[in-house]
Design a protein around this motif. Structure first.
Motif, PDB file in Angstrom:
ATOM      1  N   ILE A   1      -3.220  -8.779  -3.935  1.00 46.97           N
ATOM      2  CA  ILE A   1      -2.247  -8.157  -4.828  1.00 46.97           C
ATOM      3  C   ILE A   1      -2.643  -6.691  -4.988  1.00 46.97           C
ATOM      4  N   GLU A   2      -1.693  -5.805  -4.748  1.00 47.30           N
ATOM      5  CA  GLU A   2      -1.949  -4.372  -4.849  1.00 47.30           C
ATOM      6  C   GLU A   2      -0.713  -3.719  -5.466  1.00 47.30           C
ATOM      7  N   ASN A   3      -0.933  -2.867  -6.431  1.00 45.55           N
ATOM      8  CA  ASN A   3       0.183  -2.200  -7.109  1.00 45.55           C
ATOM      9  C   ASN A   3       1.180  -3.205  -7.695  1.00 45.55           C
TER      10      ASN A   3
ATOM     11  N   SER B   1       0.838  -1.208   0.000  1.00 49.85           N
ATOM     12  CA  SER B   1       0.000   0.000   0.000  1.00 49.85           C
ATOM     13  C   SER B   1       0.873   1.259   0.000  1.00 49.85           C
ATOM     14  N   VAL B   2       1.569   1.468  -1.102  1.00 50.30           N
ATOM     15  CA  VAL B   2       2.562   2.540  -1.147  1.00 50.30           C
ATOM     16  C   VAL B   2       1.950   3.933  -0.995  1.00 50.30           C
ATOM     17  N   ASN B   3       0.783   4.175  -1.575  1.00 51.63           N
ATOM     18  CA  ASN B   3       0.146   5.490  -1.441  1.00 51.63           C
ATOM     19  C   ASN B   3      -0.291   5.752  -0.008  1.00 51.63           C
ATOM     20  N   GLN B   4      -0.822   4.724   0.666  1.00 53.77           N
ATOM     21  CA  GLN B   4      -1.243   4.883   2.042  1.00 53.77           C
ATOM     22  C   GLN B   4      -0.038   5.141   2.957  1.00 53.77           C
ATOM     23  N   LEU B   5       1.043   4.412   2.734  1.00 51.88           N
ATOM     24  CA  LEU B   5       2.259   4.629   3.536  1.00 51.88           C
ATOM     25  C   LEU B   5       2.747   6.068   3.401  1.00 51.88           C
TER      26      LEU B   5
END
Length: 150
Positions: free
Chosen positions: A134-136, A103-107
């Motif tokens: 699976i995400e991104n 969850s790169v955007n959330q991080l």
């Protein structure tokens, strides 16, 4: 945007909650123990978050989601800031939040809002969810735990 606390008996915005957590069983369980806030623009539900007390001094943002068609407009940040304000108003000293390694955007958002990485729960998602997430283009395996301290 108006943010309001759901009352007992109000319907849970499950479609939106399940975007942040694919387990309806988990979502219903922690919503029953926490406080669910929904965000509206006019009559449209655009966001939701759940505050779940962990102790007398710590609370967790257990679920936070923004409707897909309004993402990228700053609503997520407004929800985080509202959750921090509510946690402080309720007397908590620490606010925790967890998200997947994928969850790169959330991080990025959580750190921009003042959260600091606290720990990593390795293989959390593979232990607790039967289907791979699976995400991104990345398999979500580890839970990244972050903390905000007042």
């Amino acid at each position: 945007m108006e943010i309001r606390l759901l009352k007992d008996g109000d319907d849970l915005p499950l479609d939106l909650l399940l975007e942040a957590d694919p387990s309806e069983e988990f979502v219903r369980k922690y919503c029953g123990r926490g406080c669910v806030y929904e965000a509206l623009v006019g009559d449209s539900l655009i966001g939701v978050y759940v505050l779940l007390p962990l102790s007398g001094t710590a609370v967790e943002i257990k679920n936070i989601a923004v409707a897909e068609d309004v993402r990228g407009r700053g609503y997520g940040k407004k929800l985080i800031l509202h959750a921090l304000s509510e946690a402080k108003r309720l007397g908590f000293a620490n606010v925790e939040i967890g998200t997947g390694n994928s969850s790169v955007n959330q991080l990025m958002l959580y750190q921009k809002c003042g959260f600091r990485i606290d720990s990593i729960d390795r293989d959390f998602f593979t232990r607790n969810y039967p289907e791979p997430i699976i995400e991104n283009g990345i398999e979500c395996r580890d839970m990244i735990r972050l903390v905000y301290t007042f």
